[in-house]
Scaffold this active site. Structure first.
Site, PDB file in Angstrom:
ATOM      1  N   HIS A   1      23.311   1.246   7.923  1.00 54.53           N
ATOM      2  CA  HIS A   1      22.391   1.273   9.071  1.00 54.53           C
ATOM      3  C   HIS A   1      21.065   1.941   8.710  1.00 54.53           C
ATOM      4  O   HIS A   1      20.393   2.499   9.566  1.00 54.53           O
ATOM      5  CB  HIS A   1      23.000   2.010  10.277  1.00 54.53           C
ATOM      6  CG  HIS A   1      24.405   1.599  10.609  1.00 54.53           C
ATOM      7  ND1 HIS A   1      24.710   0.649  11.554  1.00 54.53           N
ATOM      8  CD2 HIS A   1      25.598   1.996  10.089  1.00 54.53           C
ATOM      9  CE1 HIS A   1      26.025   0.488  11.620  1.00 54.53           C
ATOM     10  NE2 HIS A   1      26.581   1.290  10.727  1.00 54.53           N
TER      11      HIS A   1
ATOM     12  N   SER B   1      -6.281  -1.879  -2.562  1.00 53.76           N
ATOM     13  CA  SER B   1      -6.880  -2.204  -1.269  1.00 53.76           C
ATOM     14  C   SER B   1      -8.395  -2.263  -1.433  1.00 53.76           C
ATOM     15  O   SER B   1      -8.965  -1.492  -2.201  1.00 53.76           O
ATOM     16  CB  SER B   1      -6.497  -1.126  -0.258  1.00 53.76           C
ATOM     17  OG  SER B   1      -7.455  -1.046   0.764  1.00 53.76           O
TER      18      SER B   1
ATOM     19  N   LYS C   1      -4.815   3.324  -2.303  1.00 51.06           N
ATOM     20  CA  LYS C   1      -3.670   2.439  -2.121  1.00 51.06           C
ATOM     21  C   LYS C   1      -3.192   1.762  -3.401  1.00 51.06           C
ATOM     22  O   LYS C   1      -3.975   1.350  -4.239  1.00 51.06           O
ATOM     23  CB  LYS C   1      -3.999   1.328  -1.100  1.00 51.06           C
ATOM     24  CG  LYS C   1      -4.186   1.767   0.312  1.00 51.06           C
ATOM     25  CD  LYS C   1      -2.957   2.329   0.994  1.00 51.06           C
ATOM     26  CE  LYS C   1      -1.854   1.313   1.228  1.00 51.06           C
ATOM     27  NZ  LYS C   1      -2.267   0.296   2.210  1.00 51.06           N
TER      28      LYS C   1
ATOM     29  N   GLU D   1       6.664  -7.890  -1.525  1.00 52.65           N
ATOM     30  CA  GLU D   1       6.383  -8.297  -0.138  1.00 52.65           C
ATOM     31  C   GLU D   1       6.270  -9.817  -0.027  1.00 52.65           C
ATOM     32  O   GLU D   1       6.830 -10.443   0.876  1.00 52.65           O
ATOM     33  CB  GLU D   1       5.060  -7.682   0.346  1.00 52.65           C
ATOM     34  CG  GLU D   1       5.140  -6.198   0.600  1.00 52.65           C
ATOM     35  CD  GLU D   1       3.764  -5.648   0.952  1.00 52.65           C
ATOM     36  OE1 GLU D   1       3.570  -5.304   2.128  1.00 52.65           O
ATOM     37  OE2 GLU D   1       2.885  -5.574   0.073  1.00 52.65           O
TER      38      GLU D   1
END
Ligand code: ARG
Length: 462
Positions: free
Chosen positions: A156, A277, A283, A290
């Protein structure tokens, strides 16, 4: 330009119809398979005395020239010729003259296209099997280095029980092992030749289907000509296998995204596999996992798309079936890109052992071991669970870890607790004692690694 099938028509095809029905923009990816199938077909036609040997030789030479031109990017395909099959036939006739028109004797585009796709998928499935092995190797490399690295195991997405990081990674090894075996198994069903089925009913010519199957390296021929040109279950099966592989890779990608976040910092992905970024200079984004996660959706979509195309089709061929290709090509390309990146992504990531250790020391994921400890001393497990729950609640309320409670505190909950409790809840100990078969104990994980290596390379380190 008059159509290869123009005899029965009195008008030119509307150009919108040409555009709408043509598949050449995408089925040109089957050019090599189409030529390979034609060479086998024409070889057989000559062997069966259906055409003259010198005619077959001329056709084969012409096809070889077209192949070279294709590989050099010199072919110009036309929408008026609809698909790769008629484009190549037209180019052949232009190359060698009217004798090229004998190529299509005893054959239809229906068995031709099915043959091309069987040849194409056979090659691609073999390629994917070896790319999966690359990913499995990368997993084994990291696993070997991290048998004793402990991370919180989750259920979970809540901390559950500490586990070996190698054990966690190896879970994916076995998923990919099953994926490989699914692909291998599907090869049995792709290994059938539809060639010679004709449009749907076979042909009047004395062809030899076993011979073309042999020339093309197919193990079997489809026993029923209607089935041979009508079904696309070999593509459905591939798309399901591809979706499952993508799903497995997507779950691993999700973990890499989580693990490489500032909040976790369990792993760091290599700079060469991340992006930055345009506005936030600090970043470093995990774009590869992704995108892999997102692209899983298109492969799933391709599977559902083809299932839907096929579900209402009467036998035999229907033009609807031309819609089998873009999804298949898209799945092949998507799977190829993902597999090619996942292996180096895993291989090159660095693992932050200290951060993992800290995480494990700052949680209550050793609570099961506290309960097991009481149970081992004779308390029924259900009571041990209840007592341990109360201990955990007390520890949370007093902002202490289980290892920081004094024996006096423990004994207020139960007098079975003694000094040994502290050893029993050490993370290393907690992991080491889960030595049931397939468990997370280093002794078991080592066995898993040996088995995994044996499956991949056929050898073990002894
Ligand atoms: N381009 C067609 C396809 O991919 C080839 C078969 C065409 N057959 C026909 N009878 N129109 O399905």
């Amino acid at each position: 330009m008059s159509k290869l099938w123009g005899g029965r028509f009195t008008k030119e095809t509307n150009h919108l119809v040409d555009e709408y029905t043509a598949s050449i923009s995408f089925d040109q990816a089957l050019a090599l398979e189409d030529i390979e199938g034609s060479i086998a077909h024409v070889t057989m036609l000559a062997e069966q005395n259906i055409i003259e040997a010198h005619e077959a030789d001329t056709i084969k030479e012409g096809l070889q020239k077209i192949k070279e031109k294709y590989l050099n990017g010199e072919l110009r395909f036309s929408v008026e010729d609809e698909d790769i099959h008629m484009n190549i036939e037209r180019l052949l006739i232009e190359e060698i003259g009217t004798v090229g028109g004998k190529l299509h004797t005893g054959r239809s585009r229906n068995d031709q296209v099915a043959t091309d796709m069987h040849l194409y998928l056979k090659k691609k499935i073999n390629q994917f099997i070896s790319q999966l092995i690359d990913v499995q190797r990368a997993i084994i490399n990291q696993a070997e280095a991290h048998v004793h690295t402990i991370i919180p195991g989750y259920t979970h997405l809540q901390r559950a029980q500490p586990i070996s990081f190698a054990h966690h990674l190896l879970a994916y090894f076995w998923m990919f092992e099953r994926d490989k075996s699914r692909l291998q198994d599907s090869l049995k069903r792709v290994d059938f030749s539809p060639l010679g089925a004709g449009a749907l009913a076979g042909t009047t010519f004395p062809i030899n289907r076993q011979r073309t199957a042999e020339l093309l390296g197919f193990e079997n021929v489809y026993p029923n000509s209607l089935d041979a040109v009508s079904d696309r279950d070999f593509i459905l099966e591939f798309l399901f296998d591809a979706s499952t592989i993508m799903t497995h890779m997507s779950r691993l990608s999700e973990e890499l995204v989580i693990w490489s976040s500032q909040e976790f910092q369990f792993v760091e992905l290599d700079d060469a596999f991340c992006t930055g970024s345009s506005i936030m200079p600090q970043k470093k984004n995990p774009d590869v996992p992704e995108l892999l996660r997102a692209k899983t959706g298109r492969v799933n979509g391709n599977l559902v798309g083809l299932l839907t195309v096929l579900k209402g089709l009467p036998l035999a061929y229907n033009k609807d079936m031309q819609e089998d290709k873009e999804g298949m090509f898209d799945a092949v390309q998507t799977l190829d890109g993902a597999l090619a990146l996942l292996a180096p992504l895993i291989d090159s990531m660095s693992v932050n052992k200290d951060q993992m250790k800290q995480a494990v020391e700052q949680d209550y994921s050793n609570a099961t071991d506290l309960a097991d400890y009481l149970a081992a001393k004779g308390l029924p497990f259900r009571e041990a669970h209840e007592v341990t729950g109360q201990v955990v609640l007390y520890a949370i309320q007093h902002k202490k870890m289980l290892s920081q409670l004094t024996l006096e505190e423990y004994n207020t909950f139960h007098d079975f607790f003694d000094e040994q409790v502290y050893d029993a809840i050490q993370p290393e100990q907690v992991v080491a004692v889960r030595n049931s078969e397939g468990g997370t104990a280093p002794t078991e994980v080592e066995k898993q690694i040996q088995l995994a290596k044996h499956l991949i390379d056929g050898k073990e380190d002894c």
